[in-house]
Design an enzyme around this catalytic site. Structure first.
Site, PDB file in Angstrom:
ATOM      1  N   HIS A 142       0.851  -1.203   0.000  1.00 49.03           N
ATOM      2  CA  HIS A 142       0.000   0.000   0.000  1.00 49.03           C
ATOM      3  C   HIS A 142       0.884   1.249   0.000  1.00 49.03           C
ATOM      4  CE1 HIS A 142      -2.930  -2.827   2.167  1.00 49.03           C
ATOM      5  NE2 HIS A 142      -3.614  -2.441   1.104  1.00 49.03           N
ATOM      6  N   GLN A 182     -18.287  -5.993  -1.300  1.00 49.90           N
ATOM      7  CA  GLN A 182     -17.428  -6.846  -2.125  1.00 49.90           C
ATOM      8  C   GLN A 182     -17.076  -8.159  -1.426  1.00 49.90           C
ATOM      9  OE1 GLN A 182     -14.216  -3.761  -2.208  1.00 49.90           O
ATOM     10  NE2 GLN A 182     -12.833  -5.497  -2.053  1.00 49.90           N
TER      11      GLN A 182
END
Ligand code: AMP
Length: 283
Positions: free
Chosen positions: A37, A61
């Site tokens: 990230h 999701q």
């Protein structure tokens, strides 16, 4: 660095940055931030005047067996990491901020979302493209950064942006790996010591496939079988799929063409891991 939880505060902060003439980069994440990230954030930092990171574990999701409740959450530690990467703003909304009562509009990309991850996780990409479209509308970035580790997600978002005319440049960032090859993932935290060792089989299988193709093998079944054989030799690993596909359409290749994408999903213990590798033929 500021941390905000509402859409209106985010819009206000972005407006202020724009008023200073800054371009806006967005890095969508589900938190539990790790070095990969941070690589996306550093890239955004290099290329944009102002960097916004969203931290949102997106319920839509996750499938019913996907461990939404157990997904790691630690905003304080995420904020410290994002600050060290030079992020300007964290948008960390509640689920109700993103999905207020009565929410019922969805963004769905056809074709490439029904196969591979889409076949194994029905509804997953609809949740991803819907939340990313909302984040794009909330933040209004010039550029948005996505990891190639989630290759099919990257392709679905590129298609959404093309087909729906979002004025946003999608920047793919190469997969960041541990020294032994395992692709970094928030899910790696679920692995026991033995499972962590076994999980290296994903990258080893990708390397076997790559070596075979580089040695001249053009039959996708032979390449798949070699990768599958290696994964099956690992007792803690349970293969979901191994596929050789066209990197643009994600359709299976009848003959291995240049370039090819090898994509795989493997359950190691209870943890489902994915990885992929783009194979470009030696010239
Ligand atoms: P996530 O928090 O898992 O939803 O991931 C947020 C972003 O980081 C997505 O664009 C991912 O593709 C990207 N990402 C996660 N792991 C990696 C990795 N190992 N290498 C590159 N990008 C990654």
């Amino acid at each position: 660095m500021r941390i905000v939880a509402t859409i209106s505060e985010t819009r206000k902060a972005v407006r202020a940055a724009r008023a200073e003439g800054k371009t806006i980069g967005l890095v969508p994440t589900m938190g539990a931030l790790h070095a990969a990230h941070l690589a996306l954030m550093s890239r955004a930092r290099e290329e944009c005047g102002s960097v916004v990171v969203s931290v949102f574990v997106n319920p839509t999701q996750f499938g019913p067996t996907d461990n939404f409740e157990q997904y790691p959450r630690d905003l304080e530690s995420d904020a410290a990491k994002a600050a060290s990467a030079g992020v300007d703003l964290i948008f960390a909304p509640s689920a109700a901020e993103i999905y207020p009562a009565g929410f019922d509009a969805w963004v769905e990309v056809g074709g490439l979302t029904g196969i591979l991850e889409g076949a194994s996780r029905p509804g997953h990409f609809r949740g991803v493209t819907t939340v990313v479209a909302k984040l794009f509308n909330i933040v209004g970035p010039d550029r948005a950064y996505f990891g190639m580790k989630d290759y099919q997600q990257l392709k679905a978002i590129q298609k959404m942006v093309r087909d729906l005319d979002f004025p946003i440049e999608i920047v793919p960032v190469p997969t960041v790996r541990e020294p032994d090859g395992l692709a970094m993932s928030s899910r790696n935290a679920y692995l026991s010591t033995e499972e962590r060792t076994a999980a290296t089989v994903l990258h080893r299988a990708l390397k076997v496939a790559e070596e075979l193709v580089n040695a001249g093998e053009r039959d996708p079944e032979k390449v798949r079988e070699a990768a599958l054989g290696l994964i099956r030799s690992e007792p803690l690993a349970d293969v979901d799929y191994v596929a050789l596909v066209d990197p643009e359409t994600l359709q299976a290749q009848r003959r291995v063409e240049r370039p090819a994408l090898v994509a795989l999903a493997v359950r190691v213990g209870q943890t489902r891991l994915i990885d992929n590798m783009l194979i470009e033929f030696p010239r």
